[in-house]
Scaffold this active site. Structure first.
Site, mmCIF file in Angstrom:
data_model
loop_
_atom_site.group_PDB
_atom_site.id
_atom_site.type_symbol
_atom_site.label_atom_id
_atom_site.label_comp_id
_atom_site.label_asym_id
_atom_site.label_seq_id
_atom_site.Cartn_x
_atom_site.Cartn_y
_atom_site.Cartn_z
ATOM 1 N N ASP A 1 -8.281 10.693 5.014
ATOM 2 C CA ASP A 1 -9.357 10.549 4.014
ATOM 3 C C ASP A 1 -9.609 11.818 3.214
ATOM 4 O O ASP A 1 -10.755 12.272 3.086
ATOM 5 C CB ASP A 1 -10.673 10.135 4.703
ATOM 6 C CG ASP A 1 -10.704 8.651 5.060
ATOM 7 O OD1 ASP A 1 -9.913 7.876 4.493
ATOM 8 O OD2 ASP A 1 -11.544 8.268 5.909
ATOM 9 N N GLU B 1 -7.733 0.765 -0.272
ATOM 10 C CA GLU B 1 -7.875 2.212 -0.049
ATOM 11 C C GLU B 1 -6.503 2.868 -0.022
ATOM 12 O O GLU B 1 -5.584 2.407 0.661
ATOM 13 C CB GLU B 1 -8.622 2.453 1.268
ATOM 14 C CG GLU B 1 -8.727 3.935 1.584
ATOM 15 C CD GLU B 1 -9.766 4.258 2.646
ATOM 16 O OE1 GLU B 1 -10.786 3.553 2.720
ATOM 17 O OE2 GLU B 1 -9.546 5.224 3.389
ATOM 18 N N ASP C 1 -25.366 4.280 7.883
ATOM 19 C CA ASP C 1 -25.318 5.605 7.231
ATOM 20 C C ASP C 1 -26.698 6.030 6.774
ATOM 21 O O ASP C 1 -27.020 7.208 6.766
ATOM 22 C CB ASP C 1 -24.479 5.581 5.939
ATOM 23 C CG ASP C 1 -23.073 5.097 6.123
ATOM 24 O OD1 ASP C 1 -22.549 5.227 7.227
ATOM 25 O OD2 ASP C 1 -22.502 4.590 5.127
ATOM 26 N N ASP D 1 -10.827 2.275 -2.920
ATOM 27 C CA ASP D 1 -11.318 3.457 -2.222
ATOM 28 C C ASP D 1 -10.291 4.539 -2.482
ATOM 29 O O ASP D 1 -9.144 4.455 -2.020
ATOM 30 C CB ASP D 1 -11.458 3.194 -0.714
ATOM 31 C CG ASP D 1 -12.827 2.645 -0.357
ATOM 32 O OD1 ASP D 1 -13.615 2.341 -1.287
ATOM 33 O OD2 ASP D 1 -13.125 2.519 0.845
ATOM 34 N N HIS E 1 -22.986 2.163 4.252
ATOM 35 C CA HIS E 1 -23.115 1.237 5.391
ATOM 36 C C HIS E 1 -24.584 1.287 5.817
ATOM 37 O O HIS E 1 -25.219 2.346 5.719
ATOM 38 C CB HIS E 1 -22.332 1.693 6.623
ATOM 39 C CG HIS E 1 -20.859 1.848 6.463
ATOM 40 N ND1 HIS E 1 -20.288 2.949 5.897
ATOM 41 C CD2 HIS E 1 -19.829 1.065 6.872
ATOM 42 C CE1 HIS E 1 -18.962 2.831 5.938
ATOM 43 N NE2 HIS E 1 -18.661 1.695 6.533
ATOM 44 N N HIS F 1 -5.132 3.804 3.394
ATOM 45 C CA HIS F 1 -4.807 2.610 4.182
ATOM 46 C C HIS F 1 -3.472 2.031 3.719
ATOM 47 O O HIS F 1 -2.676 1.555 4.537
ATOM 48 C CB HIS F 1 -5.900 1.548 4.041
ATOM 49 C CG HIS F 1 -7.239 1.964 4.573
ATOM 50 N ND1 HIS F 1 -8.322 1.120 4.578
ATOM 51 C CD2 HIS F 1 -7.670 3.124 5.128
ATOM 52 C CE1 HIS F 1 -9.372 1.747 5.100
ATOM 53 N NE2 HIS F 1 -8.991 2.965 5.441
ATOM 54 N N ASP G 1 -5.587 8.281 9.281
ATOM 55 C CA ASP G 1 -6.385 8.171 8.070
ATOM 56 C C ASP G 1 -7.149 9.476 7.848
ATOM 57 O O ASP G 1 -8.251 9.649 8.367
ATOM 58 C CB ASP G 1 -7.360 6.992 8.312
ATOM 59 C CG ASP G 1 -8.050 6.508 7.075
ATOM 60 O OD1 ASP G 1 -7.635 6.889 5.975
ATOM 61 O OD2 ASP G 1 -9.006 5.729 7.213
#
Ligand code: XUL
Ligand code: CO
Length: 440
Positions: free
Chosen positions: A312, A271, A107, A299, A104, A274, A310
């Site tokens: 991750d 993802e 980031d 993802d 991003h 998700h 989430d």
């Protein structure tokens, strides 16, 4: 600051040593040049590292702040820190020998006092990326704009009630799309960070959907204007951060795309975590996207079966991963897409080696799962079972009904004339599950 030279210390680049190896700092399954179904393993998997989790996230959670205390996050000029972070990122890409990365705008570089200043910061770091990419093999899988962290986006970006926020978000996306294009990015991702709502009591739902459609059209128009050949991808997610996200799942995104007239222009980045939050399996979402002609990229991560958010996490489940890759191979594999590890280490995993091993283990898991998925394809027994189940549709009457050559009245007349009495046949689910287990 003093650049955090050699953050990863003595950790050497990973090499393939084979399944018998006990060396945790080598690949046991990821043998990038190995041919699988006529394609190099590296070209099947197209691994990418996510800048945000690995280099920007400081290890906080809703109850506690930073745990990682990375040297590039503290003590000095923000742009100098961002440059040091880029050095560390490219060190990790080299150690793991990954072909891609994703970021991003926020980031990679600090936000400035104005969008102009923020964009200049992003551009300066992108220039460093471009120079590094001349000598390193790593390429950009996708770029994206962070339209969710700053408080200006608290009520959404494209779907904000304030048109100035819509304008700000548009300007930010224009810039990152151009940077992505200049860096040779393969895709551009739109995750609708806060495109959703908390309560209908303050929300004009139809107007927000229309705003989203307008925004997507603007992005696609600009893509063509600048000659970006990559794919625009939407990343579905059902909730979090908002109570109800508009890009809930693949089916919902397809509806939004059709409504905006963009079903041939935009695909999806699916993802795993998700998908499960939306009440689907990862492979379901991949198969659905393939069926609708909008499969783009993934993802890769996993959620936690007991936590409803989430998490991750890096993937560790071989069967789930193999079934997802099986669907991807059936869909024809990745074209511009790839497998981005949108995954983060746990906040107690403080050591540099934790970050390295998290990615290496996940890459090995995916490589092993790819070999299993390839066996499923090569053996063909799963596909034959599905083909046989639908074989009746290849018959004369099945074919004519499917092709629209029979009216409801025609069909009814034949059922009566032939005294049709269809007998159910077993779905053979357990037999097929045993077949899948036989490939492990
Ligand atoms: C958030 C998420 C994002 C997108 C990119 O859940 O997955 O990191 O992948 O904005
Ligand atoms: Co993601």
């Amino acid at each position: 600051m003093n650049a955090p030279v050699r953050f990863f210390g003595e950790i050497q680049p990973f090499r393939y040593e084979g399944p018998e190896s006990r060396n945790l700092f080598a690949y046991r399954w990821y043998d990038k040049d190995r041919m699988v179904l006529g394609k190099r393993m590296e070209d099947h998997l197209r691994f990418a590292i996510a800048y945000w989790h690995s280099f920007t996230w400081p290890g906080g959670d809703p109850f506690g702040g930073e745990t990682f205390l990375r040297p590039w996050m503290h003590g000095g000029d923000e742009m100098a820190l961002a440059r040091a972070k880029a050095d560390v990122a490219f060190d990790l890409f080299r150690i793991l020998d990954v072909p891609f990365f994703c970021f991003h705008d926020r980031d990679i570089a600090p936000e400035g006092k104005s969008l102009r200043e923020s964009n200049a910061n992003v551009r300066a770091i992108a220039d460093i990326f471009a120079r590094k990419m001349e000598t390193e093999k790593v390429r950009l899988l996708w770029g994206t704009a962070n339209l969710f962290s700053n408080r200006r986006f608290m009520a959404g970006a494209a779907t904000n009630p304030d048109p100035d926020v819509f304008a700000y978000a548009s300007a930010q996306v224009k810039h990152v799309l151009e940077v992505t294009h200049e860096l040779g990015g393969q895709n551009y991702v739109l995750w609708g960070g806060r495109e959703g709502y908390e309560t209908l009591l303050n929300t004009d739902l139809k107007r927000e959907l229309d705003q989203m459609g307008r925004f997507l059209n603007l992005v696609v128009e600009h893509k063509h204007r600048i000659g970006f050949k990559g794919t625009i991808l939407i990343e579905p997610k059902p909730q979090e951060p908002t109570k109800h996200q508009y890009d809930y799942d693949v089916g919902t995104v397809y509806g939004l795309l059709c409504r905006a007239g963009l079903q041939d222009e935009v695909k999806v980045n699916i993802e795993a975590n998700h998908a499960t939050l939306a009440g689907h399996s990862f492979e379901h979402e991949i198969a659905m996207a393939a069926a609708l002609g909008i499969f783009g990229s993934i993802d890769m991560n996993k959620g936690d079966a007991q936590s409803g958010w989430d998490t991750d996490q890096f993937p560790t489940n071989i069967e789930d991963t193999a079934l997802a890759l099986y669907e991807i191979i059936k869909a024809g594999g990745f074209t511009t897409g790839g497998l981005n590890f949108d995954a983060k280490i746990r906040r107690q995993s403080l050591d540099p080696e934790d970050l390295v091993l998290a990615h290496a283990g996940a890459m090995d898991l995916c490589a092993r799962a790819l070999l299993m998925a390839a066996k499923m394809v090569e053996d063909g027994a799963l596909q034959r079972a599905v083909d046989e189940r639908y074989a009746g549709w290849n018959g004369a009457e099945g074919g004519a009904m499917f092709a629209g050559e029979r009216s409801l009245a025609d069909i009814a007349a034949r059922v009566e004339a032939e005294g049709l009495d269809p007998q159910p046949r077993s779905g053979r689910q357990e037999r097929l599950e045993n077949l899948v287990a036989s490939y492990f």
